[in-house]
Design an enzyme around this catalytic site. Structure first.
Site, PDB file in Angstrom:
ATOM      1  N   ASN A  28     -60.856  48.297  11.213  1.00 41.32           N
ATOM      2  CA  ASN A  28     -60.162  47.803  12.410  1.00 41.32           C
ATOM      3  C   ASN A  28     -59.760  46.326  12.326  1.00 41.32           C
ATOM      4  O   ASN A  28     -58.951  45.854  13.134  1.00 41.32           O
ATOM      5  CB  ASN A  28     -61.002  48.031  13.677  1.00 41.32           C
ATOM      6  CG  ASN A  28     -61.046  49.478  14.135  1.00 41.32           C
ATOM      7  OD1 ASN A  28     -61.977  49.912  14.799  1.00 41.32           O
ATOM      8  ND2 ASN A  28     -60.031  50.259  13.777  1.00 41.32           N
ATOM      9  N   ASP A  56     -61.376  57.625  20.454  1.00 44.07           N
ATOM     10  CA  ASP A  56     -60.007  57.395  19.979  1.00 44.07           C
ATOM     11  C   ASP A  56     -58.994  57.628  21.102  1.00 44.07           C
ATOM     12  O   ASP A  56     -59.213  58.476  21.971  1.00 44.07           O
ATOM     13  CB  ASP A  56     -59.732  58.343  18.796  1.00 44.07           C
ATOM     14  CG  ASP A  56     -58.558  57.865  17.967  1.00 44.07           C
ATOM     15  OD1 ASP A  56     -58.088  56.729  18.178  1.00 44.07           O
ATOM     16  OD2 ASP A  56     -58.106  58.635  17.103  1.00 44.07           O
TER      17      ASP A  56
END
Ligand code: FPP
Length: 249
Positions: free
Chosen positions: A77, A29
């Site tokens: 996503n 991340d």
């Protein structure tokens, strides 16, 4: 040779080879924030994220970690801007094509887990090729979670088990943890011992929900593109200080 001149390739002297995690998983991340903080487009963060992943894979191999699983793209996503999704799909395909020979030379076995059937056809072809070509490699097991969702994986396993029960191939009382695991995308891959998340978020984000039941969690504020050997060293040191009891005393 003194500790100071120990080559980077060797396991740092303060780490215990006998107590390394066998399998490390990573939630990569912070690529977007890394780019933004430098005034760069988000995609540059992903580009640099690939370099960080390649370095971590090599480091795991050098230091004796047997398996690495990375969360490259979640089922959620797809909700990102179209240009970013397109960039990521093209990036995965390009990296796979470019890295295959190197993975062969380094004896890496690559696998992909997730709902692969809905990925672009050209990416699926590259995924199939890389998995087939490296299937006999006996070195580090590198798993890439792509279009992956932990809940979806568990639902698919339930559907497949329910179908077998309906067809009389299985009795409900036959369903135990070992059988359930065989229906997951990760059927042939051991559970992670250590789950690393970068960029400071304290979440699992639908990653390997079943498999991380007893993983040690390590969260660092460092953004993924900056996650290097020194950072991994810190994560392993923290891991080796943990007392893994697996629910026992
Ligand atoms: C999360 O950062 C990162 C991703 C969703 C993409 C990760 C993909 C790679 C590093 C490429 C891997 C490549 C291969 C071939 C496996 P973010 O964009 O959510 O960052 P932010 O939270 O700062 O916005």
């Amino acid at each position: 040779m003194t500790a100071k001149t120990t080559p980077l390739r060797e396991l740092p002297a303060d780490l215990d080879r006998e107590r390394l995690p066998r399998h490390v998983a990573a939630i990569m991340d912070g690529n977007g924030r890394w780019a933004k903080s430098r005034g760069l487009p988000r995609i540059m963060g992903h580009q640099r994220g690939v370099d960080a992943l390649k370095n971590l894979l090599r480091c795991c191999d050098d230091w004796g970690v047997k398996a690495l699983t990375a969360y490259a793209f979640s089922t959620e996503n797809w909700g990102r801007p179209l240009e970013e999704v397109d960039f990521l799909m093209t990036l995965f395909e390009r990296v796979l094509r470019q890295q295959l020979q190197e993975m062969m030379a380094e004896n890496v076995r690559i696998r992909f887990v997730g709902n692969l059937k809905t990925l672009p056809a050209s990416l699926q072809a590259e995924i199939d090729r890389s998995m087939e070509m490296t299937a006999e490699n006996s070195g580090i097991e590198f798993t890439v979670a792509t279009n992956y969702g932990g809940r979806q994986e568990i639902l698919e396993a339930c559907r497949s088990i329910a179908t077998q029960v309906r067809d009389g191939k299985l009795q409900p009382e036959d369903i135990d943890e070992a059988l359930f695991k065989r229906h997951l995308y990760t059927a042939n891959i051991g559970d992670p011992d250590l789950l690393i998340r970068t960029s400071g978020e304290m979440r699992i984000s639908n990653f390997l929900l079943w498999q991380v039941a007893y993983a040690e969690l390590y969260v660092t504020e460092t953004l993924w593109p900056d996650f290097d050997r020194a950072e991994f060293h810190r994560a392993l040191s923290a891991y080796q200080k943990r007392d893994r009891r697996f629910g026992k005393v």
